[in-house]
Scaffold this motif. Structure first.
Motif, PDB file in Angstrom:
ATOM      1  N   LEU A 164       0.841  -1.189   0.000  1.00  0.00           N
ATOM      2  CA  LEU A 164       0.000   0.000   0.000  1.00  0.00           C
ATOM      3  C   LEU A 164       0.880   1.243   0.000  1.00  0.00           C
ATOM      4  CD1 LEU A 164      -2.701  -0.982   2.645  1.00  0.00           C
ATOM      5  CD2 LEU A 164      -2.770  -1.302   0.177  1.00  0.00           C
ATOM      6  N   ASP A 165       0.556   2.171  -0.872  1.00  0.00           N
ATOM      7  CA  ASP A 165       1.278   3.436  -0.984  1.00  0.00           C
ATOM      8  C   ASP A 165       0.285   4.553  -0.667  1.00  0.00           C
ATOM      9  OD1 ASP A 165       2.610   5.739  -1.694  1.00  0.00           O
ATOM     10  OD2 ASP A 165       3.074   5.114  -3.741  1.00  0.00           O
ATOM     11  N   ASN A 166       0.469   5.220   0.483  1.00  0.00           N
ATOM     12  CA  ASN A 166      -0.455   6.289   0.871  1.00  0.00           C
ATOM     13  C   ASN A 166       0.158   7.672   0.688  1.00  0.00           C
ATOM     14  OD1 ASN A 166       1.348   6.298   3.023  1.00  0.00           O
ATOM     15  ND2 ASN A 166      -0.233   6.730   4.560  1.00  0.00           N
ATOM     16  N   ARG A 167       1.150   7.772  -0.180  1.00  0.00           N
ATOM     17  CA  ARG A 167       1.734   9.078  -0.467  1.00  0.00           C
ATOM     18  C   ARG A 167       0.745   9.924  -1.276  1.00  0.00           C
ATOM     19  NH1 ARG A 167       5.504   5.076  -1.186  1.00  0.00           N
ATOM     20  NH2 ARG A 167       7.445   5.204   0.030  1.00  0.00           N
ATOM     21  N   ASP A 168       1.014  11.228  -1.335  1.00  0.00           N
ATOM     22  CA  ASP A 168       0.185  12.135  -2.136  1.00  0.00           C
ATOM     23  C   ASP A 168       0.092  11.612  -3.560  1.00  0.00           C
ATOM     24  OD1 ASP A 168       0.098  13.759   0.120  1.00  0.00           O
ATOM     25  OD2 ASP A 168       1.768  14.999  -0.550  1.00  0.00           O
ATOM     26  N   ASN A 169      -1.130  11.690  -4.118  1.00  0.00           N
ATOM     27  CA  ASN A 169      -1.353  11.100  -5.434  1.00  0.00           C
ATOM     28  C   ASN A 169      -2.219  12.026  -6.268  1.00  0.00           C
ATOM     29  OD1 ASN A 169      -2.609   9.430  -7.561  1.00  0.00           O
ATOM     30  ND2 ASN A 169      -1.567   7.741  -6.544  1.00  0.00           N
ATOM     31  N   PRO A 170      -1.692  12.557  -7.381  1.00  0.00           N
ATOM     32  CA  PRO A 170      -2.475  13.500  -8.195  1.00  0.00           C
ATOM     33  C   PRO A 170      -3.625  12.838  -8.934  1.00  0.00           C
ATOM     34  CG  PRO A 170      -0.403  12.984  -9.280  1.00  0.00           C
ATOM     35  CD  PRO A 170      -0.333  12.348  -7.927  1.00  0.00           C
ATOM     36  N   ILE A 171      -3.628  11.513  -9.053  1.00  0.00           N
ATOM     37  CA  ILE A 171      -4.707  10.824  -9.758  1.00  0.00           C
ATOM     38  C   ILE A 171      -5.929  10.671  -8.859  1.00  0.00           C
ATOM     39  CG2 ILE A 171      -5.384   8.728 -10.988  1.00  0.00           C
ATOM     40  CD1 ILE A 171      -3.304  10.545 -12.394  1.00  0.00           C
ATOM     41  N   THR A 172      -5.722  10.341  -7.594  1.00  0.00           N
ATOM     42  CA  THR A 172      -6.860  10.214  -6.676  1.00  0.00           C
ATOM     43  C   THR A 172      -7.209  11.547  -6.045  1.00  0.00           C
ATOM     44  OG1 THR A 172      -5.443   9.678  -4.779  1.00  0.00           O
ATOM     45  CG2 THR A 172      -6.225   7.846  -6.127  1.00  0.00           C
ATOM     46  N   GLY A 173      -6.207  12.477  -5.938  1.00  0.00           N
ATOM     47  CA  GLY A 173      -6.450  13.690  -5.170  1.00  0.00           C
ATOM     48  C   GLY A 173      -6.674  13.295  -3.714  1.00  0.00           C
ATOM     49  N   PRO A 174      -7.120  14.173  -2.823  1.00  0.00           N
ATOM     50  CA  PRO A 174      -7.256  15.599  -3.104  1.00  0.00           C
ATOM     51  C   PRO A 174      -5.898  16.285  -3.004  1.00  0.00           C
ATOM     52  CG  PRO A 174      -7.990  15.125  -0.891  1.00  0.00           C
ATOM     53  CD  PRO A 174      -7.590  13.816  -1.496  1.00  0.00           C
ATOM     54  N   LYS A 175      -5.816  17.414  -2.303  1.00  0.00           N
ATOM     55  CA  LYS A 175      -4.555  18.141  -2.203  1.00  0.00           C
ATOM     56  C   LYS A 175      -3.487  17.302  -1.517  1.00  0.00           C
ATOM     57  CE  LYS A 175      -6.324  22.906  -1.878  1.00  0.00           C
ATOM     58  NZ  LYS A 175      -6.360  24.116  -1.028  1.00  0.00           N
ATOM     59  N   PRO A 176      -2.214  17.680  -1.674  1.00  0.00           N
ATOM     60  CA  PRO A 176      -1.170  17.054  -0.864  1.00  0.00           C
ATOM     61  C   PRO A 176      -1.473  17.201   0.625  1.00  0.00           C
ATOM     62  CG  PRO A 176      -0.199  18.361  -2.616  1.00  0.00           C
ATOM     63  CD  PRO A 176      -1.668  18.653  -2.638  1.00  0.00           C
ATOM     64  N   LEU A 177      -1.031  16.248   1.417  1.00  0.00           N
ATOM     65  CA  LEU A 177      -1.364  16.212   2.842  1.00  0.00           C
ATOM     66  C   LEU A 177      -0.998  17.511   3.552  1.00  0.00           C
ATOM     67  CD1 LEU A 177      -2.451  14.500   5.199  1.00  0.00           C
ATOM     68  CD2 LEU A 177      -0.126  13.627   5.512  1.00  0.00           C
ATOM     69  N   LYS A 178       0.105  18.124   3.179  1.00  0.00           N
ATOM     70  CA  LYS A 178       0.542  19.353   3.855  1.00  0.00           C
ATOM     71  C   LYS A 178      -0.412  20.515   3.617  1.00  0.00           C
ATOM     72  CE  LYS A 178       3.562  20.979   0.091  1.00  0.00           C
ATOM     73  NZ  LYS A 178       2.752  22.171  -0.210  1.00  0.00           N
ATOM     74  N   ASP A 179      -1.301  20.392   2.625  1.00  0.00           N
ATOM     75  CA  ASP A 179      -2.282  21.431   2.315  1.00  0.00           C
ATOM     76  C   ASP A 179      -3.715  20.977   2.559  1.00  0.00           C
ATOM     77  OD1 ASP A 179      -0.286  23.212   1.368  1.00  0.00           O
ATOM     78  OD2 ASP A 179      -0.283  22.177  -0.564  1.00  0.00           O
ATOM     79  N   LEU A 180      -3.875  19.835   3.202  1.00  0.00           N
ATOM     80  CA  LEU A 180      -5.189  19.197   3.300  1.00  0.00           C
ATOM     81  C   LEU A 180      -5.826  19.461   4.661  1.00  0.00           C
ATOM     82  CD1 LEU A 180      -7.072  17.346   1.625  1.00  0.00           C
ATOM     83  CD2 LEU A 180      -5.961  15.383   2.724  1.00  0.00           C
ATOM     84  N   ASP A 181      -7.151  19.611   4.665  1.00  0.00           N
ATOM     85  CA  ASP A 181      -7.891  19.923   5.885  1.00  0.00           C
ATOM     86  C   ASP A 181      -8.221  18.687   6.716  1.00  0.00           C
ATOM     87  OD1 ASP A 181      -9.325  21.856   7.581  1.00  0.00           O
ATOM     88  OD2 ASP A 181     -11.094  20.750   6.959  1.00  0.00           O
ATOM     89  N   PHE A 182      -7.792  17.523   6.297  1.00  0.00           N
ATOM     90  CA  PHE A 182      -7.990  16.315   7.102  1.00  0.00           C
ATOM     91  C   PHE A 182      -6.844  15.366   6.802  1.00  0.00           C
ATOM     92  CE2 PHE A 182     -10.457  16.081   3.194  1.00  0.00           C
ATOM     93  CZ  PHE A 182     -10.175  14.843   2.673  1.00  0.00           C
ATOM     94  N   ASN A 183      -6.777  14.271   7.517  1.00  0.00           N
ATOM     95  CA  ASN A 183      -5.733  13.272   7.305  1.00  0.00           C
ATOM     96  C   ASN A 183      -6.317  12.047   6.624  1.00  0.00           C
ATOM     97  OD1 ASN A 183      -4.650  15.067   9.486  1.00  0.00           O
ATOM     98  ND2 ASN A 183      -2.918  13.688   9.316  1.00  0.00           N
ATOM     99  N   THR A 184      -5.504  11.375   5.833  1.00  0.00           N
ATOM    100  CA  THR A 184      -5.984  10.203   5.103  1.00  0.00           C
ATOM    101  C   THR A 184      -5.465   8.885   5.670  1.00  0.00           C
ATOM    102  OG1 THR A 184      -4.182  10.564   3.517  1.00  0.00           O
ATOM    103  CG2 THR A 184      -6.338  11.440   2.938  1.00  0.00           C
ATOM    104  N   TYR A 185      -4.489   8.947   6.560  1.00  0.00           N
ATOM    105  CA  TYR A 185      -3.958   7.771   7.265  1.00  0.00           C
ATOM    106  C   TYR A 185      -3.535   6.677   6.290  1.00  0.00           C
ATOM    107  CZ  TYR A 185      -5.547  10.480  11.184  1.00  0.00           C
ATOM    108  OH  TYR A 185      -5.720  11.493  12.077  1.00  0.00           O
ATOM    109  N   GLY A 186      -3.683   5.405   6.651  1.00  0.00           N
ATOM    110  CA  GLY A 186      -3.152   4.363   5.779  1.00  0.00           C
ATOM    111  C   GLY A 186      -3.551   2.983   6.243  1.00  0.00           C
ATOM    112  N   GLY A 187      -2.976   1.967   5.586  1.00  0.00           N
ATOM    113  CA  GLY A 187      -3.159   0.587   5.993  1.00  0.00           C
ATOM    114  C   GLY A 187      -4.394  -0.079   5.415  1.00  0.00           C
ATOM    115  N   ILE A 188      -4.513  -1.375   5.718  1.00  0.00           N
ATOM    116  CA  ILE A 188      -5.751  -2.108   5.435  1.00  0.00           C
ATOM    117  C   ILE A 188      -6.651  -1.822   6.634  1.00  0.00           C
ATOM    118  CG2 ILE A 188      -6.801  -4.337   4.876  1.00  0.00           C
ATOM    119  CD1 ILE A 188      -4.085  -5.362   4.026  1.00  0.00           C
TER     120      ILE A 188
END
Length: 800
Positions: free
Chosen positions: A168-192
């Motif tokens: 699993l790759d939870n890095r910033d992704n321009p295909i899925t969006g949204p903004k990069p984490l450093k500019d994002l109003d929430f966290n996306t975390y990771g894992g299964i």
């Protein structure tokens, strides 16, 4: 019947297969010929083709991108259970983990799997998933919030164990969006972070709605062509696939159950299906005097769908449904013909420390808290939430606006747009049978979008669910227009379509920038005027939050909106800020602020349920100490409130009447108290002259001990499923009255089959220290002990 069993229990079959097939014969008698009044209870064993597959996994994480060969050579694997987060984060997440999360599991086929279709379904995994079996890559899935399925049938080795690897790759992704984490109003975390299911199907089986990849099809699709109190029609579309090369004949049987009662049933004619092909079957069930679903009456039915090949039951699915109609007339919502205003809230699904890796029980508790707070509607911001939360909404009567991922980000990249379009389709396919889903927010939150892109999304909504409604952030194109109050204050025009105040009560009291770019943060207001107040910020600032909310909610009724959604239910972390976003009416630890009780008071006292807090209520929004306001605010849904100080009546009065309360169902009560006197302040709420609710607050003495409690909120702690549960240690005086002290260190220790997720030392917030624990395989013997300087230790037995 004996002849059927003799035929089915062939000696050449493996013992387990013979047993299951024999039970299918028994089921045939009970279901088609009605020789038994109710389905045989052993059918559960036959139909358990979706099995949790969450134990026995191993994991490691890496900030560097690794290839498969390097990951296979890694030595330090940790044994874990799903749901799982790659990193236990601090309470305030400043540097969320982003990188590779590797998972592996050994799959050893069982004899019962022979001649079956075998697949793994991942409910969600963040964000780009790659899956290998025995070194062979099977799939790549993009997107971290919706399910994907991996077919293992042709790839499993039967003579030796199989190694499944997942990256699993939870890095910033321009295909899925949204903004990069450093500019994002929430966290996306990771894992299964949601469950994995092992799917074991016969060759002839009902497909998975998402995995089938069929427009307005796949799995079971239930709609309601006719809905009234007198008569309803339930239309069931079933998608069947034949994985065998040979043709087959089959029947589909639909049975609608209300508890143990059969409401309606029908069997299709004998159908033919060629090899390696699929087929739809449609059955309509008439229901006389249906028990309709609504926020006040969330009645649910069980739809049992069975597929028979010859005399054998080869597949069974149970779908929980609610018969209801959402309809808009002149911009107003009618649920089953009754005009309804939806008082609602937005929700982020994160928990502290574990991010998205919550349990089904934890999601249910969140739903109970939301309903208990007086809400009937939730906007699922800003991404698809868990099936467990949506099932809880069905049960409790929460109407949902279902959303795709998005936040202030749009791209002209065709790959990005294709990803969003597919996400819209998958969202609808996953969630279309939930009674609670009102409309589909296939729109990028607070984002400008091109008109052709909007057209593509609204067309998808109408293709995937004919007759349903799309909702979006631009008035162009969408069936329902979403607008935040902070944007309305600067850019409002009378809408010409159904209208929702999507967010309100936060940003307009935090910054004067009414645009979509929150990173600008223009003209910030003073902290004591903001709605962003932590539980620990004290009486004055918590009252300010409640005042802001009251003003904004009251103002929403000056628009033609049929629903509004306060921002937000729970405090949460955000990638672009080094602190908690604290506009929640509950803390991140799920503890209520004063504003929680303001909303609770807006629900009528005559609405009563045994599933959530309801009925008559009264609450004093004061700590009642020497610093407290002498304008004492009381929230209540009663006709009159009497305030009593140390046995002396201050006043008995009706609700406030002013410009900020004129549109409210139940305005607050404000009492003028001449001077502070330590002791007991009690409020009694009256309905039709009779006492209906009571609340008191007492000026506390010195801290004498800790009082322990566990958050059940409609669901007790669950063993064996990695449940996460809050436990609270409240500072109280010698009389048991709570203190509101902040930053008092409390140390927690734990014994038994459980893990302390939060730090061992936690400081109090408003007098309460919150611990988060993860339940293991048994509740027996789990004991949490809390200690604080100069106070006796306090313990809580979780099983009691």
């Amino acid at each position: 019947m004996n002849n059927i069993l003799k035929k089915l229990l062939g000696k050449n079959l493996p013992p387990l297969h013979r047993l299951r097939t024999g039970l299918m014969g028994l089921a045939l008698c009970g279901f088609i010929t009605a020789c038994s009044p109710t389905p045989d209870p052993r059918l559960a064993a036959i139909a358990a083709n979706d099995q949790p597959y969450n134990t026995g996994w191993q994991f490691f994480r890496s900030e560097n991108a690794l290839d498969l060969a390097t990951a296979q050579q890694h030595q330090d694997w940790q044994t874990i259970q799903i749901p799982h987060t790659p990193k236990i984060e601090p309470l305030v997440v400043n540097e969320q983990f982003q990188g590779d999360a590797w998972y592996k599991k050994v799959i050893t086929p069982e004899a019962a799997w022979k001649e079956k279709q075998i697949a793994l379904k991942f409910e969600a995994a963040m964000n780009v998933a790659e899956v290998w079996l025995n070194g062979e890559k099977l799939t790549t899935h993009v997107g971290g919030y919706l399910p994907f399925t991996v077919n293992l049938t042709e790839k499993l080795k039967w003579d030796s164990p199989n190694e499944l690897m997942v990256r699993l790759d939870n890095r910033d992704n321009p295909i899925t969006g949204p903004k990069p984490l450093k500019d994002l109003d929430f966290n996306t975390y990771g894992g299964i972070y949601r469950s994995v299911q092992l799917q074991i199907n016969n060759d002839l089986h009902i497909t998975d709605a998402v995995a089938a990849g069929k427009k307005a099809s796949g799995g079971i699709f239930v709609t309601y062509p006719q809905v009234s109190k007198e008569q309803a029609m339930v239309r069931i579309q079933t998608h069947v696939y034949n994985a065998h090369y040979d043709p087959k004949k089959f029947r589909v049987v639909q049975r609608l159950m209300d508890g143990e009662k059969v409401v309606a049933d029908q069997t299709s004619p004998l159908l033919s299906i060629t090899g390696k092909s699929d087929q739809e079957n449609i059955i309509e069930l008439p229901v006389t005097q249906p028990r309709l679903w609504s926020p006040k009456t969330p009645n649910l039915y069980q739809l049992v769908t069975r597929v028979y090949e010859g005399d054998s039951l080869v597949d069974e699915k149970t779908t929980r449904i609610g018969i209801r109609e959402f309809k808009w007339v002149e911009g107003q919502l009618l649920i089953n013909g009754e005009k309804t205003f939806l008082r609602g809230v937005n929700r982020h699904q994160e928990y502290p420390y574990v991010g998205y890796a919550t349990s089904d029980a934890a999601d249910y508790r969140d739903a109970v808290k939301i309903k208990s707070a007086g809400f009937d509607y939730v906007r699922l911001s800003h991404y698809p939430h868990s099936p467990a939360f949506m099932a809880a909404a069905d049960e409790l009567g929460l109407v949902l606006l279902d959303s795709i991922l998005g936040w202030q980000y749009f791209s002209e990249d065709p790959a990005f747009q294709a990803q969003i379009q597919q996400t819209c389709r998958d969202l609808i396919r996953r969630d279309r049978n939930h009674a609670s889903v009102m409309a589909w927010e296939c729109s990028l939150n607070e984002s400008w979008m091109t008109e052709p892109f909007i057209d593509s999304l609204t067309n998808i909504v109408h293709e995937e669910y004919p007759g349903s409604m799309s909702a979006g952030w631009q008035e162009y194109g969408y069936d329902i227009y979403l607008q935040a109050r902070q944007h309305r204050l600067e850019h409002y025009q009378e809408p010409n379509k159904p209208y929702i105040v999507s967010e309100y009560g936060d940003w307009e009291y935090y910054a004067m920038n009414a645009g979509l770019n929150q990173t600008a943060w223009a003209d910030l207001l003073q902290a004591d005027r903001s709605s962003r107040q932590l539980l620990s910020d004290g009486e004055k600032r918590l009252l300010q939050q409640a005042s802001n909310i009251q003003e904004a909610h009251n103002d929403n009724f000056n628009t033609p909106a049929f629903a509004d959604g306060y921002w937000v239910m729970f405090d949460y972390n955000r990638g672009y800020a080094p602190d908690l976003e604290s506009s929640g009416i509950m803390s991140i630890d799920r503890l209520p602020k004063y504003s929680y009780y303001f909303y609770q008071s807006q629900r009528d006292a005559n609405e009563v349920s045994d599933k959530f807090a309801s009925g008559p209520m009264v609450f004093i929004a004061s700590e009642w100490n020497e610093h407290s306001s002498l304008d004492v605010r009381v929230f209540s849904n009663t006709d009159e409130v009497e305030l009593i100080l140390n046995g002396k009546i201050i006043a008995k009065q009706t609700p406030d009447q002013n410009n900020n309360s004129k549109n409210l169902k139940h305005p607050p009560f404000t009492f003028k108290v001449d001077k502070f006197a330590a002791g007991e302040l009690k409020a009694i709420g009256y309905i039709d002259g009779k006492a209906a609710a009571e609340y008191k607050v007492v000026t506390p003495g010195e801290a004498a001990r800790l009082r322990m409690s566990v958050d059940t909120s409609g669901k007790a702690p669950q063993a064996g499923v990695k449940d996460v549960v809050f436990v609270y240690a409240q500072l109280v005086d010698s009389d048991g009255d709570p203190l509101r002290s902040n930053n008092v260190p409390v140390n927690f220790s734990l014994t038994g089959s459980a893990t302390l997720i939060s730090p061992a030392e936690v400081v109090t917030s408003n007098g309460i220290a919150s611990a988060l624990i993860e339940i293991g395989d048994s509740l027996a013997g789990i004991k949490l002990t809390a200690t604080s300087d100069n106070l006796p230790a306090a313990s809580l037995d979780i099983a009691r």
